[in-house]
Design an enzyme around this catalytic site. Structure first.
Site, PDB file in Angstrom:
ATOM      1  N   CYS A  73       0.844  -1.206   0.000  1.00 51.29           N
ATOM      2  CA  CYS A  73       0.000   0.000   0.000  1.00 51.29           C
ATOM      3  C   CYS A  73       0.876   1.250   0.000  1.00 51.29           C
ATOM      4  CB  CYS A  73      -0.910   0.009   1.223  1.00 51.29           C
ATOM      5  SG  CYS A  73      -1.928  -1.465   1.380  1.00 51.29           S
TER       6      CYS A  73
HETATM    7  C1  BEZ Z   1       0.777  -5.169   1.632  1.00 51.68           C
HETATM    8  O1  BEZ Z   1       0.094  -4.370   0.993  1.00 51.68           O
HETATM    9  O2  BEZ Z   1       2.003  -5.148   1.579  1.00 51.68           O
HETATM   10  C2  BEZ Z   1       0.084  -6.191   2.490  1.00 51.68           C
HETATM   11  C3  BEZ Z   1      -1.282  -6.348   2.419  1.00 51.68           C
HETATM   12  C4  BEZ Z   1      -1.904  -7.286   3.214  1.00 51.68           C
HETATM   13  C5  BEZ Z   1      -1.177  -8.041   4.083  1.00 51.68           C
HETATM   14  C6  BEZ Z   1       0.202  -7.897   4.158  1.00 51.68           C
HETATM   15  C7  BEZ Z   1       0.837  -6.964   3.365  1.00 51.68           C
END
Ligand code: BEZ
Length: 185
Positions: A73
């Protein structure tokens, strides 16, 4: 007296059928009005109505992300909208917002670390009420400790959903990137 137990036949007319379905949440669909749920901006005391936000903008994009500060994200998904911001503006997008199941203080700190400024409005959905109302939540207890938002993007016009992009595995970063949404504008 010998009692016989016969299966009870319940007649379900149209009204009862609607009432039955009213209790179950169905996935947001094109043509739906954005649900009216309280979100938070910057602090828990600053509540904003999800519908009001999108009623104030002719054309908007809302992304949902699994978590503030998660690598995907922070490094890929939100930055794709920061980079594409000038092009999105050119295509008439007046607002880009991002919702996550986190508290408002975390979202504020995340906004500062990303330098989102006026480009992406970060909104907190601490109890997942908004993403649940869209049926865009998933159980991420194993990884992030709670129910979280699926990774999604919605194109919204006058608070009505026009296009929906949802990552098939909930967290991947493919069809919800700004570049994909831009192609449809
Ligand atoms: C990420 O966007 O890096 C992520 C999303 C969900 C769980 C773990 C990491």
């Amino acid at each position: 007296m010998l009692r016989t137990f016969l299966p009870q036949v319940i007649k379900v007319g149209p009204l009862q059928a609607r009432a039955f379905h009213a209790t179950s949440v169905s996935r947001v669909a094109v043509g739906d009005l954005i649900p009216n749920v309280k979100l938070q901006e910057d602090s828990p005391s600053h509540e904003v109505s999800s519908r009001d936000i999108f009623k104030r903008h002719k054309r908007a994009i809302l992304i949902g992300v699994p978590g503030a500060f998660t690598p995907g994200c922070s490094k890929t998904h939100v930055p794709s909208y920061l980079t594409a911001y000038p092009e999105l503006k050119q295509k008439g997008v007046e607002l880009v917002a991002c919702v996550s199941v986190n508290d408002a203080f975390v979202m504020k700190a995340w906004a500062e670390s990303l330098g989102t400024g006026d480009k992406v409005k970060l909104l907190a959905d601490p109890k997942a009420e908004f993403v649940k109302s869209l049926d865009l939540s998933f159980d991420a207890t194993g990884v992030l400790g709670s129910v979280r938002s699926k990774r999604f993007a919605l194109l919204i016009e006058d608070a009505v959903v026009k296009k929906i992009y949802v990552e098939p595995d909930n967290t991947g970063i493919t069809c919800t990137l700004a570049q994909t949404v831009l192609k449809d504008l």
